[in-house]
Design a protein around this motif. Structure first.
Motif, PDB file in Angstrom:
ATOM      1  N   GLY A   1       2.948  -1.255  -1.947  1.00 47.85           N
ATOM      2  CA  GLY A   1       2.919  -2.150  -0.794  1.00 47.85           C
ATOM      3  C   GLY A   1       3.019  -1.436   0.530  1.00 47.85           C
ATOM      4  N   ALA A   2       3.005  -0.109   0.508  1.00 46.18           N
ATOM      5  CA  ALA A   2       3.066   0.650   1.764  1.00 46.18           C
ATOM      6  C   ALA A   2       1.856   0.337   2.631  1.00 46.18           C
ATOM      7  CB  ALA A   2       3.126   2.145   1.465  1.00 46.18           C
ATOM      8  N   ARG A   3       2.074   0.254   3.921  1.00 48.35           N
ATOM      9  CA  ARG A   3       1.005  -0.036   4.876  1.00 48.35           C
ATOM     10  C   ARG A   3       0.312   1.263   5.282  1.00 48.35           C
ATOM     11  NH1 ARG A   3       5.721  -1.926   5.586  1.00 48.35           N
ATOM     12  NH2 ARG A   3       6.212  -4.146   5.807  1.00 48.35           N
ATOM     13  N   ALA A   4      -0.986   1.174   5.558  1.00 47.92           N
ATOM     14  CA  ALA A   4      -1.731   2.345   6.030  1.00 47.92           C
ATOM     15  C   ALA A   4      -2.822   1.890   6.992  1.00 47.92           C
ATOM     16  CB  ALA A   4      -2.335   3.119   4.864  1.00 47.92           C
ATOM     17  N   PHE A  10      -5.563   2.450  -2.653  1.00 51.28           N
ATOM     18  CA  PHE A  10      -5.393   1.615  -1.471  1.00 51.28           C
ATOM     19  C   PHE A  10      -6.494   0.563  -1.426  1.00 51.28           C
ATOM     20  CE2 PHE A  10      -3.133   5.429  -0.363  1.00 51.28           C
ATOM     21  CZ  PHE A  10      -2.105   5.021   0.485  1.00 51.28           C
ATOM     22  N   THR A  11      -6.177  -0.597  -0.886  1.00 53.34           N
ATOM     23  CA  THR A  11      -7.154  -1.663  -0.697  1.00 53.34           C
ATOM     24  C   THR A  11      -7.310  -1.953   0.785  1.00 53.34           C
ATOM     25  OG1 THR A  11      -6.646  -2.680  -2.828  1.00 53.34           O
ATOM     26  CG2 THR A  11      -7.723  -4.074  -1.182  1.00 53.34           C
ATOM     27  N   LEU A  67      -3.460   7.396   9.921  1.00 56.64           N
ATOM     28  CA  LEU A  67      -4.370   8.540   9.924  1.00 56.64           C
ATOM     29  C   LEU A  67      -5.321   8.378  11.107  1.00 56.64           C
ATOM     30  CD1 LEU A  67      -5.133   8.408   6.135  1.00 56.64           C
ATOM     31  CD2 LEU A  67      -3.995  10.328   7.260  1.00 56.64           C
ATOM     32  N   TYR A  68      -5.721   9.506  11.688  1.00 58.12           N
ATOM     33  CA  TYR A  68      -6.567   9.453  12.886  1.00 58.12           C
ATOM     34  C   TYR A  68      -7.567  10.591  12.848  1.00 58.12           C
ATOM     35  CZ  TYR A  68      -7.942  10.409  17.724  1.00 58.12           C
ATOM     36  OH  TYR A  68      -8.664  10.687  18.866  1.00 58.12           O
ATOM     37  N   GLY A  69      -8.799  10.292  13.308  1.00 58.13           N
ATOM     38  CA  GLY A  69      -9.772  11.348  13.542  1.00 58.13           C
ATOM     39  C   GLY A  69     -10.906  11.357  12.529  1.00 58.13           C
ATOM     40  N   ASP A  70     -11.654  12.416  12.617  1.00 56.98           N
ATOM     41  CA  ASP A  70     -12.864  12.600  11.795  1.00 56.98           C
ATOM     42  C   ASP A  70     -12.451  13.261  10.485  1.00 56.98           C
ATOM     43  OD1 ASP A  70     -15.320  13.104  10.731  1.00 56.98           O
ATOM     44  OD2 ASP A  70     -16.092  14.247  12.432  1.00 56.98           O
ATOM     45  N   MET A  71     -12.361  12.479   9.416  1.00 58.87           N
ATOM     46  CA  MET A  71     -11.884  13.009   8.144  1.00 58.87           C
ATOM     47  C   MET A  71     -12.573  12.320   6.979  1.00 58.87           C
ATOM     48  SD  MET A  71      -8.063  11.232   7.976  1.00 58.87           S
ATOM     49  CE  MET A  71      -7.437  12.265   9.290  1.00 58.87           C
ATOM     50  N   ASP A  72     -12.483  12.955   5.821  1.00 57.70           N
ATOM     51  CA  ASP A  72     -12.948  12.355   4.571  1.00 57.70           C
ATOM     52  C   ASP A  72     -11.835  11.434   4.094  1.00 57.70           C
ATOM     53  OD1 ASP A  72     -13.531  11.739   1.931  1.00 57.70           O
ATOM     54  OD2 ASP A  72     -14.431  13.696   1.510  1.00 57.70           O
ATOM     55  N   LEU A  74      -5.137  -0.854   5.549  1.00 59.41           N
ATOM     56  CA  LEU A  74      -5.082  -0.795   4.083  1.00 59.41           C
ATOM     57  C   LEU A  74      -3.661  -1.065   3.592  1.00 59.41           C
ATOM     58  CD1 LEU A  74      -6.619   2.167   5.195  1.00 59.41           C
ATOM     59  CD2 LEU A  74      -7.663   1.785   2.958  1.00 59.41           C
ATOM     60  N   ARG A  75      -3.558  -1.396   2.312  1.00 59.76           N
ATOM     61  CA  ARG A  75      -2.275  -1.521   1.615  1.00 59.76           C
ATOM     62  C   ARG A  75      -2.304  -0.657   0.371  1.00 59.76           C
ATOM     63  NH1 ARG A  75       2.794  -4.236   2.859  1.00 59.76           N
ATOM     64  NH2 ARG A  75       2.280  -5.756   4.459  1.00 59.76           N
TER      65      ARG A  75
END
Length: 979
Positions: A46-49, A22-23, A241-246, A40-41
């Motif tokens: 090309g999926a969005r994140a 991802f970029t 994605l949400y929260g405190d994560m690696d 990110l992409r």
């Protein structure tokens, strides 16, 4: 990489950096969540994140797809169900249910919207979250629907043959088919969809995304697969994605699955375009429903989702104009006598949000008068000015709600993922519009005295070229008659061979549904073990503190918001007075007081409080059907700087309300009656199981008298004889208030800091509550001995809600932790397969209550007799239940996880208060948790003896008259809606 602080952006995640495929394309601070957003992409697809990075340990993941419908077949709704019925990596029949049974999830569901489909999960455990992510990603990208066509039949629709020979009749069945028969029994849903067809004649919003039962059977399996292939593609996806994560770890996890996604190259997704403004002539829609459900709706398109500030302005505006009976527009419409109720709502989360104004329970001729009255009143308010106190109060309320961030049953991450999709779906450059709110609030505050809201009102209602009006007219017959005629015509074209083929296919479907998953297939599912369950952080304990009145202190971190609950014991009331207590609770806060008229009181509350709630609860003691402590609760919340208002506003409401305005009282009670009628139709499962409990429990009977079915029947009789009852009612209410609101009967619970609590008591003193004196009667409430019966309540619905309750059994060991594990097995294994999968009901469940009642229920159910028979067979199933060690471990883990699920401070304090009033001893939750962790399969199977004890029992069914009259059980019938 694990970020430890979120106050500033992480330099390692700067724009242009690459992370596991991802970029990073954009970084932005999000002070509303005390965190950062990283857009990110996915390089390969090309999926969005998006990662919403913050300190919350209740982490979440959601993958969504843009799914605008092109017809009314409900294909995206059926897909939402179907992709969760197995996949390439997890070739089991119901991985979704397996996760419900075995994971530590704090949220697990899938959601179909008018233009998108979302698959969100949440968990506090990293390994568990990844398990959930893995199953969901494989489900949406590699579903078993391509190799198991009967998933489509089960979740979507199929034909069945009833009877044999010349008398053979056809019927439709399928989970989504039956769900939508129930959904479209709700006049509000039908009206909304009719308005959407008028407003958006050229776009996807003209279609029913959930599916219309008249159109669902036209969908073919081939179209179903082709629709999935076109839409469930990574370039059409949005991951949050949400929260405190690696984050590097989680992106690598996702990248691995994205890189293995199938490339089906099936064509472009359905388009989602802006609708050019239209103003069609008023439309009439006929619906088979009760006459009292006649309604009229007028909707105005606000603009586009890109204008976040304008959408929030309309939200505030609707509250100021229609948020209570005393708001200026609602008061004008109610005074016109056009209907039983009038409401306005913001419909957002779509490309072109709208404001909808609705009359409910319309009088003859209302459709011809409503829109003119609405637009004339809005024009007058825009010209002369909206009352500033109403606007500032509504704006204060909106700000409080945004800052509190209480999303009901949704974890913050899941709710915020939905907020993200309210703008990101329509513009790749705007993923955060509806997560942010500070700038929009500042703009609205600045424009309060500059005519901003008047201009918005003028443009929204008075000068809007994009609006529509629909008159919903109740009629006889309708969809049920159309379906019967359609099936009869279909049957007439079929020979014996075709009928035999249908019967054989149903038999094959049943065989597939009943066949157990192989051990090899089950072994593919990721699963935590009991060893993975960590000890929860200890709950902060409440304590009694010195105060002018009995006070429970909950010193929790509430982020600068204080909550107070006043619990008034009702056991000095007589049983015949309990329905009047229900009336009292419905009226408090909505009438004149000695200091303020109702309009000014409403403004005072909104300006100073986050909310003022009056409600009723009945507490019971564990294992004791005879104990009942009905209680009237007045709760309020406010920002810390307004804590003193928590002391004086509720005091004014309970101590100074005037019960003299019988016209307003009638309006409020009529609205309550209308709301309950809709509740029975939309949430009949909850109403039916509550009624069934009242056949045995005095506490449940008290609740029914104050706010359940008995209260509804009381309201019907009261309003039906209003002219002769109104004066006596006003006298009774005044007398009741004087007796209930005393220092002898109250316990106060304060949630917030010790400093704020001290300020509350310093301002409030004794809260104006006096002791009743030496003549106070003892707690002498005597509720009648409950009597088990079989009842059927007629509602305008094409589906039923079936409940059955059983009295306590002498064979019941009463171990709540063991029952909790058994409940999960019965609900997500036996009942899910029997009532939902085979029977076609949309939902079903079992619960064992603290009073040792055993209760079954179903939701949007096409059957009555078959469902009751399946309830009766539950004990035999449980007695033979032999899960594998891994399967049983999963049940224990998921049961404990539900027990440990994080809750917000207010919810924690309320749970502790209810336990206190219910006589629970300190450590009771810990004991239940120990029972859950320590229980064995033998203990769970041992509950079958108690479950098999079926006398006495009571049945309660909500459904159509035809369904109730055809039921094999003899039901005492009562027409709830329509008399």
């Amino acid at each position: 990489m694990h970020q430890t602080t979120f106050d500033a952006p992480d330099a390692a995640l700067a724009v242009g950096t690459r992370h596991a495929g991802f970029t990073v394309t954009h970084v932005e601070a999000v002070p509303e969540i005390s965190g950062q957003a990283y857009v990110l992409r996915h390089d390969a697809s090309g999926a969005r994140a998006l990662w919403l990075a913050c300190a919350d340990v209740n982490k979440s993941f959601a993958i969504s797809f843009k799914t605008p419908p092109a017809d009314d077949t409900g294909v995206f709704h059926i897909l939402e169900h179907s992709v969760l019925c197995g996949s390439d990596a997890y070739p089991v029949k119901e991985p979704f249910v397996n996760l419900l049974k075995t994971s530590m999830q704090t949220f697990l569901n899938a959601l179909t919207f008018p233009d998108k489909t979302m698959y969100p999960v949440a968990s506090t455990n990293t390994a568990d979250l990844e398990n959930l992510m893995g199953v969901y990603l494989d489900a949406v990208l590699h579903p078993a629907i391509y190799r198991r066509p009967r998933i489509f039949e089960q979740e979507g629709w199929h034909l069945e043959v009833e009877e044999e020979g010349a008398d053979a009749r056809l019927s439709y069945n399928g989970v989504v088919f039956n769900e939508m028969k129930g959904a479209l029994s709700d006049p509000d849903d039908v009206l909304y969809q009719a308005l959407s067809r008028q407003l958006f004649p050229d776009t996807a919003y003209r279609f029913e995304s959930g599916g219309n039962p008249r159109a669902i059977p036209t969908l073919t399996y081939e179209e179903f697969l082709q629709t999935h292939a076109r839409h469930y593609a990574l370039p059409n996806s949005y991951t949050v994605l949400y929260g405190d994560m690696d984050i590097d770890r989680e992106l690598a996890f996702i990248d691995e699955r994205f890189r293995n996604a199938a490339e089906r190259d099936a064509g472009e997704p359905n388009p989602l375009a802006l609708q050019a403004p239209v103003s069609p002539a008023p439309a009439r829609v006929e619906m088979a429903t009760a006459a009292g459900n006649a309604s009229v709706g007028v909707s105005y398109v606000i603009g586009s989702a890109a204008d976040r500030t304008r959408v929030l302005a309309v939200d505030v505006l609707l509250d100021a104009l229609c948020g209570s009976n005393e708001a200026p527009l609602k008061r004008r419409v109610l005074d016109a006598g056009l209907a039983d109720d009038f409401q306005a709502m913001l419909l957002d989360g779509m490309l072109q949000p709208q404001a909808m104004f609705q009359l409910k329970g319309t009088r003859e001729g209302a459709a011809e008068k409503f829109r003119a009255l609405l637009e004339e009143t809005c024009a007058e308010l825009a010209e002369k000015g909206i009352p500033r106190d109403k606007l500032s109060a509504a704006l204060a309320q909106a700000e409080f709600n945004l800052r509190e961030g209480d999303w009901g049953g949704y974890p913050d991450g899941v709710a915020l993922s939905m907020c993200v999709m309210s703008s990101w779906l329509y513009d790749d450059e705007r993923p955060l519009d509806y997560v942010h709110y500070e700038d929009a609030l500042a703009t609205l505050k600045d424009g309060l005295d500059k005519g901003l809201f008047e201009q918005v009102l003028r443009e929204l209602v008075c000068q809007n070229p994009h609006a529509a009006e629909v008159d919903l007219v109740p009629v006889e017959g309708g969809d049920a008659a159309e379906e019967a005629a359609e099936l009869e015509a279909r049957r007439a074209t079929m020979g014996d061979g075709e009928l035999a083929g249908i019967a054989a296919e149903v038999e094959a479907l049943r065989a597939e549904q009943e066949a157990p998953d192989s051990p090899e297939a089950l072994a593919t599912l990721p699963q935590l073990t009991v060893a993975d369950v960590e000890d929860p952080a200890p709950e902060p304990a409440p304590r009694d503190v010195d105060a002018p009145l009995p006070c429970i202190a909950h010193e929790l971190d509430t982020h600068g918001i204080d909550y107070v609950y006043h619990y008034f014991d009702l056991r000095r009331c007589r049983v015949e007075e309990l329905p009047y207590v229900g009336v009292l609770s419905d009226l408090l806060g909505k009438l004149d007081t000695r200091r303020h008229n109702a309009s000014d009181l409403d403004t005072l509350i909104e300006q100073n409080l986050g909310g003022l709630d009056v409600f009723l609860e009945t507490y019971t003691h564990e294992g004791d059907l005879s104990y009942a402590a009905p209680t009237l609760v007045i709760g309020a919340c406010a920002l810390s700087e307004k804590t003193e208002r928590l002391a004086d506003i509720p005091r004014e409401v309970w101590g100074e309300t005037l019960f003299a305005d019988d016209a307003r009282i009638r309006d409020i009670l009529t609205q309550r009656k209308v709301g309950m009628e809709q509740y029975f139709t939309g949430s009949g499962h909850a109403a039916s199981v509550a009624r069934a409990g009242s056949y045995f429990s005095r506490a449940s009977k008290a609740s029914s008298l104050m706010g359940g079915l008995d209260y509804f029947l009381f309201l019907k009789e009261l309003l039906g004889n209003w002219d002769t009852r109104k004066q006596g009612l006003c006298d009774i209410l005044g007398n009741l208030a004087a007796r209930i609101f005393t220092a002898d009967e109250v316990t106060v619970s304060f949630i917030g800091s010790a400093e704020d609590r001290e300020r509350f008591w310093a301002a409030g003193g004794d809260l104006g509550l006096r002791h009743a004196g030496t003549g106070v009667a003892a707690h002498a409430l005597e509720l009648p001995e409950p009597v088990p019966v079989n009842e059927g309540f007629v509602i305008p619905s094409n589906v039923s809600y079936v409940a059955r309750a059983f009295a306590p059994s002498d064979a019941d060991p009463g171990e709540r932790g063991v029952w909790a594990v058994a409940t999960r097995a019965l609900t997500y294994d036996y009942l899910w397969n029997e009532v939902r999968v085979k029977g076609g009901a949309y939902g079903t469940g079992f619960k064992h209550t603290g009073e040792n009642l055993r209760e079954f229920w179903s939701f949007r159910d096409p059957h009555v007799d078959e469902t009751l028979a399946r309830y009766d067979a539950a004990a035999a199933w449980l007695s033979e239940w032999k899960p594998t060690t891994e399967e049983f471990d999963g049940y224990v883990v998921s049961t404990v996880a539900a027990h440990d699920a994080p809750v917000k401070p207010r919810a924690l304090a309320r749970r502790q208060d209810v336990a206190r009033f219910g006589g629970q001893k300190p450590g009771w939750r810990e004991e239940i948790r120990r029972q859950e962790l320590g229980c064995t399969t033998e203990q769970v199977r041992g509950l079958a003896e108690a479950l098999a004890d079926q006398t006495p029992s009571g049945v309660c069914v909500f459904g159509s008259r035809e369904a109730l009259e055809e039921a094999g059980v003899d039901l005492k019938l009562c027409e709830l809606v329509g008399e």
